[in-house]
Design an enzyme around this catalytic site. Structure first.
Site, PDB file in Angstrom:
ATOM      1  CE1 TYR A 159      -4.022   1.959   0.236  1.00 28.31           C
ATOM      2  CE2 TYR A 159      -3.010   3.010   2.141  1.00 28.31           C
ATOM      3  CZ  TYR A 159      -4.009   2.963   1.184  1.00 28.31           C
ATOM      4  OH  TYR A 159      -4.991   3.917   1.168  1.00 28.31           O
ATOM      5  CE  LYS A 163      -3.775   4.756  -2.019  1.00 29.19           C
ATOM      6  NZ  LYS A 163      -4.773   5.318  -2.951  1.00 29.19           N
TER       7      LYS A 163
END
Length: 269
Positions: A159, A163
């Site tokens: 993640y 991001k």
């Protein structure tokens, strides 16, 4: 293909495109904008039927329509945006679609890691590439990233990688699109109470829970109120929540030293 629509009035309302608009931050943003009389176009791989029905029932709201969209498929993204823009080109495009995996690095298999990168990072690229031909001077492209795109977190190897990449993409597009009169924003919220987060909590490591305390958790209505304000002010970096902004500032001011020490302490407890 569009599956629902309210009749449009004679004037031309502000056109807001929202990916991932069937739930969570995307849906709450749609509620905010539709109450302002804006025309809303939702894009989501999930069913948008309930979202469209709810938004269309808001008194005094603008027109609402929806398209099925898989952001990981570049060709389809281009086709769907072309179809949507043939009727009304967007004034603001807010890219919210994404997924999350919260697990230690060695527990995330090849397929799951690749899928997350394809949706979160490459999906952001595909949305930007697909909608760019339909953006005019004065329009705005908004990426919803995460505090996990600014500060590392236990269990977020995939993640955070995605991001951090989205933040980097936004940084470059801000520079490249400025001469065309197109503004770029990137939203980096802390944890927000959404269906995605509720599902994640069922299996994420306790160390992840501890580190979430550093930035705090926000109700979706409060987070979106601040996000909407930042978008309307056309700010580049939008971080809702005082605790999250403090964490970002501390991490920036002290090159990560203090936040890394705090993270190590919380994980070791």
């Amino acid at each position: 293909m569009s599956h629902s629509r309210k009749a449009e009035s004679s004037h031309s309302p502000r056109q807001i495109y929202i990916t991932g608009g069937a739930s969570g931050i995307g849906l709450q943003l749609a509620r905010e904008y539709v109450r302002s009389g804006c025309a809303i176009t939702l894009f989501d791989i999930q069913s948008t039927e309930n979202a469209v029905a709810e938004l269309s029932a808001i008194p005094g709201g603008g027109p609402v329509r929806a398209f099925v969209l898989d952001v990981s498929d570049a060709a389809t993204v281009r086709e769907v945006f072309a179809e949507a823009a043939a009727e009304q080109e967007p004034d603001v495009v807010i890219h919210c679609a994404g997924i999350c995996i919260a697990a230690p690095f060695d527990e995330i298999d090849d397929g799951a890691y690749t899928r997350l990168i394809n949706i979160n990072l490459l999906g952001s690229r595909h949305v930007a590439a697909g909608v760019l031909p339909h953006l005019k001077a004065g329009s705005q492209l908004v990426f919803v990233a995460s505090m996990a795109g600014l500060v590392g977190c236990y269990g977020y190897s995939a993640y955070c990688a995605s991001k951090y990449g989205v933040v980097g993409l936004a940084e470059v597009l801000r520079i490249e699109l400025a001469p065309r009169g197109i503004d770029v924003s990137v939203v980096c919220p802390p944890e927000v109470e959404t269906p995605l987060v509720v599902e994640e909590r069922k299996s994420r490591p306790k160390q992840t829970e501890s580190l979430k305390l550093m930035a705090g958790t926000l109700p979706v209505e409060f987070a979106v109120e601040q996000i909407r304000r930042g978008i309307d002010q056309r700010r580049f970096l939008i971080i809702p929540g005082k605790r999250a902004r403090s964490l970002w500032f501390t991490n920036k001011l002290l090159p990560g030293f203090l936040t890394r020490r705090l993270a190590d302490f919380l994980v070791s407890r």
